[in-house]
Design a protein around this motif. Structure first.
Motif, PDB file in Angstrom:
ATOM      1  N   SER A   1       1.440   5.401  -7.694  1.00 46.71           N
ATOM      2  CA  SER A   1       0.530   6.275  -6.939  1.00 46.71           C
ATOM      3  C   SER A   1       1.268   7.348  -6.154  1.00 46.71           C
ATOM      4  N   GLU A   2       2.526   7.111  -5.810  1.00 45.22           N
ATOM      5  CA  GLU A   2       3.285   8.085  -5.033  1.00 45.22           C
ATOM      6  C   GLU A   2       3.827   9.227  -5.878  1.00 45.22           C
ATOM      7  N   GLU A   3       3.807   9.080  -7.190  1.00 42.33           N
ATOM      8  CA  GLU A   3       4.410  10.074  -8.078  1.00 42.33           C
ATOM      9  C   GLU A   3       3.393  10.851  -8.915  1.00 42.33           C
TER      10      GLU A   3
ATOM     11  N   THR B   1      -1.780  11.699 -14.533  1.00 42.27           N
ATOM     12  CA  THR B   1      -2.329  10.491 -13.922  1.00 42.27           C
ATOM     13  C   THR B   1      -1.760   9.259 -14.611  1.00 42.27           C
ATOM     14  N   ALA B   2      -2.230   8.083 -14.196  1.00 41.38           N
ATOM     15  CA  ALA B   2      -1.924   6.801 -14.850  1.00 41.38           C
ATOM     16  C   ALA B   2      -3.027   5.831 -14.483  1.00 41.38           C
ATOM     17  N   GLY B   3      -3.335   4.896 -15.388  1.00 45.39           N
ATOM     18  CA  GLY B   3      -4.355   3.890 -15.122  1.00 45.39           C
ATOM     19  C   GLY B   3      -3.747   2.720 -14.373  1.00 45.39           C
ATOM     20  N   VAL B   4      -4.149   2.527 -13.113  1.00 45.14           N
ATOM     21  CA  VAL B   4      -3.571   1.492 -12.251  1.00 45.14           C
ATOM     22  C   VAL B   4      -4.657   0.495 -11.858  1.00 45.14           C
ATOM     23  N   ASN B   5      -4.421  -0.771 -12.117  1.00 45.75           N
ATOM     24  CA  ASN B   5      -5.331  -1.812 -11.639  1.00 45.75           C
ATOM     25  C   ASN B   5      -4.692  -2.509 -10.449  1.00 45.75           C
ATOM     26  N   ALA B   6      -5.511  -2.818  -9.442  1.00 51.50           N
ATOM     27  CA  ALA B   6      -4.964  -3.250  -8.156  1.00 51.50           C
ATOM     28  C   ALA B   6      -5.432  -4.643  -7.756  1.00 51.50           C
ATOM     29  N   TRP B   7      -5.725  -5.483  -8.700  1.00 52.97           N
ATOM     30  CA  TRP B   7      -6.254  -6.804  -8.372  1.00 52.97           C
ATOM     31  C   TRP B   7      -5.252  -7.582  -7.535  1.00 52.97           C
ATOM     32  N   GLY B   8      -5.647  -7.904  -6.310  1.00 53.56           N
ATOM     33  CA  GLY B   8      -4.815  -8.752  -5.471  1.00 53.56           C
ATOM     34  C   GLY B   8      -3.623  -8.072  -4.851  1.00 53.56           C
ATOM     35  N   SER B   9      -3.520  -6.760  -4.930  1.00 52.61           N
ATOM     36  CA  SER B   9      -2.346  -6.089  -4.387  1.00 52.61           C
ATOM     37  C   SER B   9      -2.689  -4.659  -4.012  1.00 52.61           C
ATOM     38  N   SER B  10      -1.941  -4.107  -3.070  1.00 52.06           N
ATOM     39  CA  SER B  10      -2.151  -2.728  -2.646  1.00 52.06           C
ATOM     40  C   SER B  10      -1.673  -1.770  -3.727  1.00 52.06           C
ATOM     41  N   VAL B  11      -2.253  -0.565  -3.734  1.00 59.57           N
ATOM     42  CA  VAL B  11      -1.839   0.447  -4.713  1.00 59.57           C
ATOM     43  C   VAL B  11      -1.113   1.606  -4.028  1.00 59.57           C
ATOM     44  N   ASP B  12      -0.730   1.438  -2.766  1.00 58.85           N
ATOM     45  CA  ASP B  12      -0.119   2.537  -2.014  1.00 58.85           C
ATOM     46  C   ASP B  12       1.356   2.757  -2.338  1.00 58.85           C
ATOM     47  N   PHE B  13       1.924   1.945  -3.164  1.00 51.60           N
ATOM     48  CA  PHE B  13       3.355   2.077  -3.457  1.00 51.60           C
ATOM     49  C   PHE B  13       3.573   1.976  -4.970  1.00 51.60           C
ATOM     50  N   GLY B  14       4.481   2.784  -5.494  1.00 53.50           N
ATOM     51  CA  GLY B  14       4.783   2.740  -6.916  1.00 53.50           C
ATOM     52  C   GLY B  14       4.277   3.977  -7.631  1.00 53.50           C
TER      53      GLY B  14
ATOM     54  N   ASP C   1      -5.353  12.374 -22.383  1.00 57.52           N
ATOM     55  CA  ASP C   1      -4.354  12.049 -23.409  1.00 57.52           C
ATOM     56  C   ASP C   1      -3.270  11.172 -22.801  1.00 57.52           C
ATOM     57  N   GLU C   2      -2.938  10.072 -23.473  1.00 55.01           N
ATOM     58  CA  GLU C   2      -2.085   9.054 -22.857  1.00 55.01           C
ATOM     59  C   GLU C   2      -0.996   8.559 -23.811  1.00 55.01           C
ATOM     60  N   VAL C   3       0.214   8.385 -23.265  1.00 54.15           N
ATOM     61  CA  VAL C   3       1.289   7.759 -24.032  1.00 54.15           C
ATOM     62  C   VAL C   3       1.168   6.246 -23.917  1.00 54.15           C
ATOM     63  N   ARG C   4       1.708   5.545 -24.904  1.00 51.45           N
ATOM     64  CA  ARG C   4       1.576   4.085 -24.905  1.00 51.45           C
ATOM     65  C   ARG C   4       2.763   3.386 -24.269  1.00 51.45           C
ATOM     66  N   SER C   5       3.932   3.980 -24.369  1.00 49.71           N
ATOM     67  CA  SER C   5       5.145   3.337 -23.855  1.00 49.71           C
ATOM     68  C   SER C   5       5.504   3.952 -22.508  1.00 49.71           C
ATOM     69  N   SER C   6       5.326   3.172 -21.452  1.00 51.25           N
ATOM     70  CA  SER C   6       5.596   3.667 -20.112  1.00 51.25           C
ATOM     71  C   SER C   6       7.014   3.295 -19.701  1.00 51.25           C
ATOM     72  N   GLY C   7       7.788   4.291 -19.250  1.00 52.27           N
ATOM     73  CA  GLY C   7       9.162   4.023 -18.834  1.00 52.27           C
ATOM     74  C   GLY C   7      10.009   5.273 -18.935  1.00 52.27           C
ATOM     75  N   SER C   8      11.287   5.134 -18.612  1.00 56.57           N
ATOM     76  CA  SER C   8      12.204   6.273 -18.673  1.00 56.57           C
ATOM     77  C   SER C   8      13.260   6.086 -19.756  1.00 56.57           C
ATOM     78  N   THR C   9      13.005   5.179 -20.704  1.00 53.20           N
ATOM     79  CA  THR C   9      13.914   5.024 -21.837  1.00 53.20           C
ATOM     80  C   THR C   9      13.816   6.254 -22.731  1.00 53.20           C
TER      81      THR C   9
ATOM     82  N   GLY D   1       8.796   0.977 -11.018  1.00 52.38           N
ATOM     83  CA  GLY D   1       7.792   1.889 -11.562  1.00 52.38           C
ATOM     84  C   GLY D   1       7.818   3.253 -10.909  1.00 52.38           C
ATOM     85  N   LYS D   2       8.053   3.274  -9.591  1.00 55.91           N
ATOM     86  CA  LYS D   2       8.116   4.543  -8.874  1.00 55.91           C
ATOM     87  C   LYS D   2       9.229   5.421  -9.435  1.00 55.91           C
ATOM     88  N   LYS D   3      10.385   4.838  -9.708  1.00 52.80           N
ATOM     89  CA  LYS D   3      11.536   5.601 -10.191  1.00 52.80           C
ATOM     90  C   LYS D   3      11.287   6.172 -11.587  1.00 52.80           C
ATOM     91  N   TYR D   4      10.814   5.324 -12.503  1.00 51.49           N
ATOM     92  CA  TYR D   4      10.653   5.858 -13.860  1.00 51.49           C
ATOM     93  C   TYR D   4       9.431   6.764 -13.975  1.00 51.49           C
TER      94      TYR D   4
END
Length: 456
Positions: A109-111, A94-107, A27-35, A73-76
Motif C-alpha cells: 500500500s505504501e508503493e 495498483t495491486a489486489g490486497v486482501n487484509a483478513w486479520g491484518s492491517s494494510v497500512d504497510f507493504g 491489466d495485471e501481471v501474474r508473477s509478483s516480485g523483482s526477479t 513486499g514493500k521493497k520489490y
C-alpha cells in the motif's frame, strides 16, 4: 458492466474487443516480485498493451499473502511500480490486497498509486481516513456461490422432504423424482448465499471515495471447486454459468447497475408433492414496489430496499406466480413463472439466423426443454443428441452443470435444470445448414441457419 479484470495479461484479441466496446481493462501481471522473470513480465505487458485505450490501470499483484504486508513486499513492489512508470508514465498502478486479520497500512500500500482492496470491507473506512489523498478501488469483491436453477425450500421440524435444496429432476419418463445427495458444490439459491453480495453493493455505492469494484466473478470457470469432489469441475462464484446462462445474481447486479427495468423471480414453481408447504420466493428488481400474485390472488405489496431484495414465504400451489414492479403507481416490469408439465419438446434458439463469415461463421444455440404448452421445465435433465445437415461442425456443448464429467466436445449433452447449449461453425460451401436435436421421449426439433457468403 463497464470494466474487466483478470489475474494475467489479456490477449490482443480481448483488448481489441474491449477497445471497440468501450470496456475498461485492469491489466495485471501474474508473477509478483523483482526477479528477472517478474520484471520481464511487466515489460512485456506494458510494451504490448500500452497503446490500447481500454487499459486504464496496471496491476502488479493479487493476494500475495506472504509479502503484501511486510518489508519484503514493500521493497520489490517499489521496483515493479518504478519500472511500470518508466514504461508508461500516463497510467497509475495498483495491486489486489486482501487484509483478513491484518492491517494494510504497510507493504504494497505504501508503493502503489491506487490502493486495491480484495474484500476486507472492515478495513476500508479506516484506511481512507488515514490516507485521504490515495485513490481506492475494489479490485476483487463479493461472490455468491450458487447454482443456476437450484433453490432452497423452507422446512420445519421433520418436514425435510427435499435434500440439499434441490427439488429433484424429471426422469426420461417425465416423472419428478427426489434426488439423493447431489455431487458436492451444487449450491442452493437462498438469502444467506447473497448476504455478502448485498452488503458489498451497498457499501461501495454509499462511498463516493471508492472508484468502483470488480466482482469475483462474471463467469464461472474451471477449477477452484472449493472442496467439491469428482465430478465437480468448476467454481460457482459467477453471475453467469459455464454455458453462458445467467444465474439469479446476474439480475441482482443488473437491477442496480443499469437503468433498464429489471424484475426477476429467483425461484421455479415445480414443487410437486409439497402442496401448501412454504417456499422462499426472492425477487430482484429496481422497481420501487413489488406486487406478488399466486394464481391471480394478490399476496401483498413490498417496498424494494435500495441495493436489496424482497422475499415472500409462499405456500406452494401449482399454477403461476406473477410479480409486478411499480414506480409512482405505474407498472414498469413484470415476470411470470409457471408450473411446468412433463418434458415434451425442445426449443432451439440461435443467437443469429444468418452467420457472418467475418466472425468465423460461428453461432451459439440455446436449447430449452419445455412442456407441451411451451413452458420451460426447470428440473429437466434429458439427454439431447445433435445432428447437422450441411457443411458445418459442432465446436462445443455445455449446460452449466458445475459437477459433471460430460465432454464439452461431443454431439450430445444432458440438459441441466432445463437448459443446454451448443456452438456450431459453418463453412463456405453451403447456403444453409440445419441443426437437428433429438431426445428419447421428446419431440425432435430443428433450426435452419443461413450462410450469406454463398449464392442464394
Amino acid at each position: 458492466v463497464n470494466a474487466i479484470r483478470s489475474h494475467y495479461p489479456f490477449s490482443q484479441s480481448m483488448l481489441n474487443a474491449c477497445d471497440s466496446l468501450g470496456i475498461l481493462v485492469l491489466d495485471e501481471v501474474r508473477s509478483s516480485g523483482s526477479t528477472k522473470n517478474s520484471l520481464n513480465q511487466i515489460e512485456w505487458m506494458v510494451k504490448n498493451h500500452r497503446n490500447h485505450p481500454s487499459v486504464f490501470l496496471w496491476s502488479m499483484a493479487n493476494e500475495e499473502g506472504g509479502t503484501q504486508r511486510n518489508i519484503v513486499g514493500k521493497k520489490y513492489m517499489k521496483k515493479m511500480v518504478y519500472l511500470t512508470h518508466q514504461l508508461d508514465p500516463s497510467r497509475l498502478v495498483t495491486a489486489g490486497v486482501n487484509a483478513w486479520g491484518s492491517s494494510v497500512d504497510f507493504g504494497f500500500s505504501e508503493e502503489i498509486d491506487v490502493m486495491g482492496f480484495n474484500y476486507s470491507l472492515d478495513f476500508i473506512d479506516d484506511y481512507h481516513k488515514n490516507h485521504p489523498d490515495q485513490p481506492l478501488i475494489g479490485t476483487e469483491t463479493s461472490n455468491a456461490s450458487v447454482t443456476r436453477g437450484v433453490y432452497l425450500r423452507e422446512t420445519t421440524g421433520n418436514n425435510n422432504v427435499l435434500t440439499d435444496g434441490v427439488g429433484g429432476y424429471y426422469n426420461s419418463d417425465g416423472i419428478l423424482i427426489k434426488l439423493k445427495k447431489m455431487p458436492r458444490h451444487i449450491a442452493a439459491n437462498n438469502p444467506n448465499k447473497y448476504k455478502h453480495v448485498f452488503k458489498t453493493q451497498k457499501f461501495y455505492a454509499e462511498r463516493k471515495f471508492l472508484a468502483g469494484r470488480f466482482i469475483w466473478t462474471g463467469f464461472d470457470y474451471n477449477g477452484e471447486t472449493w472442496g467439491g469432489t469428482f465430478p465437480s469441475s468448476s467454481s460457482q462464484f459467477g453471475a453467469i454459468d459455464l454455458a453462458g446462462f445467467p444465474k439469479d445474481a446476474f439480475y441482482y447486479y443488473k437491477s442496480w447497475w443499469t437503468n433498464i427495468p429489471v424484475l426477476h423471480i429467483a425461484q421455479h414453481w415445480n414443487w410437486e408433492g409439497n402442496e401448501n408447504k412454504s417456499v422462499d420466493v426472492l425477487i430482484f428488481s429496481n422497481a420501487d414496489e413489488i406486487i406478488l400474485y399466486r394464481n391471480h390472488k394478490k399476496l401483498g405489496v413490498k417496498k424494494m430496499p435500495e441495493y436489496g431484495y424482497v422475499k415472500w414465504k409462499v405456500k406452494y400451489k401449482p399454477g403461476e406466480l406473477r410479480a409486478v414492479g411499480i414506480n409512482n403507481g405505474k407498472r414498469i416490469s413484470e415476470e411470470i413463472i409457471k408450473t411446468a408439465g412433463n418434458p415434451s419438446r425442445m426449443e432451439l434458439i440461435p443467437n443469429k439466423s444468418v452467420l457472418d463469415l467475418k466472425d468465423n461463421g460461428i453461432a451459439a444455440i440455446n436449447v430449452n426443454i419445455t412442456d407441451k404448452k411451451g413452458v420451460l421445465v426447470p428440473l429437466a435433465n434429458n439427454l439431447i443428441r445433435f445432428e447437422i445437415k450441411g457443411d458445418a461442425k459442432i465446436l462445443g456443448v455445455g449446460n452449466g452443470d458445475p459437477a459433471t464429467a460430460e465432454s464439452d466436445t461431443a454431439d450430445f449433452r444432458k440438459a441441466f435444470n432445463g437448459k443446454a447449449m451448443l456452438i456450431i461453425q459453418i463453412a463456405n460451401s453451403e447456403d444453409k445448414i440445419e441443426l437437428m436435436a433429438r431426445s428419447e421421449g421428446l419431440k425432435s426439433s430443428s433450426v435452419t441457419i443461413k450462410n450469406p457468403a454463398t449464392k442464394k
